[in-house]
Structure formats: structure tokens, C-alpha cells
Design a protein around this motif. Structure first.
Motif, PDB file in Angstrom:
ATOM      1  N   ALA A  28       6.263 -14.064   2.830  1.00  0.00           N
ATOM      2  CA  ALA A  28       7.054 -12.839   2.995  1.00  0.00           C
ATOM      3  C   ALA A  28       7.515 -12.334   1.633  1.00  0.00           C
ATOM      4  N   ILE A  29       7.691 -11.034   1.550  1.00  0.00           N
ATOM      5  CA  ILE A  29       8.218 -10.419   0.333  1.00  0.00           C
ATOM      6  C   ILE A  29       9.681 -10.133   0.543  1.00  0.00           C
ATOM      7  N   HIS A  69      -2.081  -6.384   5.215  1.00  0.00           N
ATOM      8  CA  HIS A  69      -0.706  -6.108   5.610  1.00  0.00           C
ATOM      9  C   HIS A  69       0.279  -6.964   4.811  1.00  0.00           C
ATOM     10  N   GLU A  70       1.460  -6.424   4.637  1.00  0.00           N
ATOM     11  CA  GLU A  70       2.519  -7.162   3.956  1.00  0.00           C
ATOM     12  C   GLU A  70       3.753  -7.189   4.843  1.00  0.00           C
ATOM     13  N   ILE A 122       2.651   7.487   9.135  1.00  0.00           N
ATOM     14  CA  ILE A 122       3.512   6.294   9.098  1.00  0.00           C
ATOM     15  C   ILE A 122       2.755   5.134   8.454  1.00  0.00           C
ATOM     16  N   THR A 123       3.232   4.705   7.305  1.00  0.00           N
ATOM     17  CA  THR A 123       2.597   3.591   6.590  1.00  0.00           C
ATOM     18  C   THR A 123       3.426   2.317   6.654  1.00  0.00           C
ATOM     19  N   ASN A 124       4.713   2.440   7.006  1.00  0.00           N
ATOM     20  CA  ASN A 124       5.526   1.232   7.108  1.00  0.00           C
ATOM     21  C   ASN A 124       6.493   1.338   8.283  1.00  0.00           C
ATOM     22  N   ARG A 151       0.701  -0.308   6.726  1.00  0.00           N
ATOM     23  CA  ARG A 151       0.446  -1.301   5.672  1.00  0.00           C
ATOM     24  C   ARG A 151       1.579  -2.310   5.521  1.00  0.00           C
ATOM     25  N   ILE A 152       2.808  -1.844   5.760  1.00  0.00           N
ATOM     26  CA  ILE A 152       3.985  -2.688   5.528  1.00  0.00           C
ATOM     27  C   ILE A 152       4.799  -2.808   6.803  1.00  0.00           C
ATOM     28  N   ILE A 153       5.167  -4.027   7.131  1.00  0.00           N
ATOM     29  CA  ILE A 153       6.068  -4.290   8.260  1.00  0.00           C
ATOM     30  C   ILE A 153       7.326  -4.925   7.681  1.00  0.00           C
TER      31      ILE A 153
END
Length: 232
Positions: free
Chosen positions: A231-232, A201-202, A135-137, A167-169
């Protein structure tokens, strides 16, 4: 700007449109919810007004067809409130509320009083994610995660950023459309996003708009604030 929540059609609809018993029956089966800001976008003189069609119940909802779990989410639920369907993505149903209830919502079932699908055991969810290194995000959804107080939201994000392989939330929200004041009036939310958007983290904020009429001056400003916060 605090928004009053409206949960009864009689509180909202003009007198000449009130008294539809079939619509009242629909709301007994599928909850109705809107706030003052979003309701103010409705042009009541137009029966096909897009905001009205999106948020006001329809008699068609009483027709017996389809199923409440349209995406077979039950099959991918590992613990209540945590779904793991795609290898690298984990989904957390962190809230059982929204700023409004879209009539087409494919998760209408979670707004029922007896529903138990929303995440209650956050430590168990964190443990699951920590043990599944693929799980990466992580997608925080619901309901709408931005219905949570900022401090409650941060409690979850603070734990997620301690997991090396995440890495990504992502936060899926319609609050920029339903209630942009959630972002405009809460500087602590922007500070929290900025805090956890730097480094390894992003934070992605998926803003859900259905129609151009939702993109008001306030909504645009809310999105700009999110961008400035990192934020993206």
C-alpha cells in the motif's frame, strides 16, 4: 486482539467525572463510541488531554449553530453512498461505522439511526463509475472502510479493479490510530492489499492521525505492515 466497543460514558469515565447530565444529552443527539485500546490512551488526570478532548463529548456540542452537512455533500451525491464532486474522483461511503467517533467529525449525521447515506447498492455504484470514464481514482470512506470485514472490502475492490480507467483506489481510515490490531491481527487484509496493489492499480491508505499521542508502538507497526503489503 478483539476490542470491546464502549457506547456509554458511564462505562468509561472515572466515577468523579460521571454524572454530567449535559454530556449525556449530547450523546443522545450525537453518538458516542470508542474502544478499549483507544480509551487506554486517555490521561484522565489532565482535563486538556488531547485524546480525551478528541473522543469524549463536550458540552459545546449542544450549542445550536452550524449545520449537519457542512460540506454540502448532498449537492454532489449521485446515488446514496456515492459522491462525485471532483471530475476525476469518486467517493464511496462504504461504511456507517468508525472505530471511534471524533467529536469534531463533519459527518456526524451519518451516525444517526435514521441515516440513509451509506452505500447499499454496490452494483449501481460500480455501474456509475464504469460509465464515467473521467474517474481515475476512487476514495472509499464512510464511516471507516476498515470497519468492514476484509471479505466485504475485497468484494468492492475486486469490482473496482475491473474498470479500465480506474487507476487508484484510496481508503481513508483512522483505524491505525483507533485500533491498530485491525491490521496486526488480520493477515488476510494484508494479503488482499498485496493482491490488488500490483500491476496497473495502486492502493493508497490514508492514515488519519490527529495527535502524536496516537502514534503508539502498535500504530507504527500497523503502518509498517501496510507498507510491506504494497500500500502507498
Amino acid at each position: 486482539m478483539k476490542q470491546k466497543m464502549i457506547t456509554k460514558l458511564t462505562e468509561l469515565m472515572p466515577p468523579h467525572l460521571n454524572g454530567n447530565s449535559r454530556l449525556e444529552q449530547v450523546t443522545q443527539q450525537f453518538a458516542f463510541r470508542v474502544n478499549e485500546y483507544y480509551a487506554s490512551l486517555i490521561a484522565w488526570s489532565d482535563p486538556y488531554d488531547p485524546i480525551r478532548r478528541l473522543i469524549i463529548p463536550s458540552e459545546q456540542e449542544a450549542e445550536k449553530w452550524g449545520r449537519t452537512d457542512a460540506s454540502n455533500e448532498k449537492n454532489y451525491t449521485r446515488i446514496p453512498g456515492l459522491q462525485h464532486k471532483y471530475n476525476t474522483t469518486c467517493l464511496l461511503l462504504v461504511s456507517g461505522e468508525c472505530g471511534g467517533l471524533c467529536r469534531y467529525c463533519f459527518r456526524k449525521r451519518i451516525f444517526a439511526k435514521a441515516n440513509e447515506e451509506v452505500l447499499k447498492d454496490v452494483p449501481a455504484a460500480i455501474k456509475y463509475i464504469r460509465e464515467h470514464k473521467e474517474i481515475t481514482n476512487v476514495l472509499m470512506t464512510g464511516g471507516d472502510p476498515l470497519m468492514l470485514p476484509t471479505e466485504k472490502l475485497e468484494e468492492i475492490i475486486r469490482e473496482l479493479v475491473t474498470i479500465d480507467h480506474v487507476r487508484i483506489i484510496r481508503m481513508g481510515t483512522k483505524m491505525t490510530a483507533f485500533n491498530p490490531y485491525r491490521f496486526i491481527d488480520d493477515s488476510s487484509l494484508m494479503e488482499m492489499i498485496s493482491k490488488y496493489s500490483s500491476g496497473r492499480h495502486e492502493i493508497y491508505v490514508i492514515n488519519h492521525f490527529d495527535h502524536p499521542q496516537e502514534i503508539t508502538e502498535q500504530a507504527v507497526y500497523a503502518v509498517e505492515l501496510l507498507q510491506k503489503a504494497g500500500a502507498i
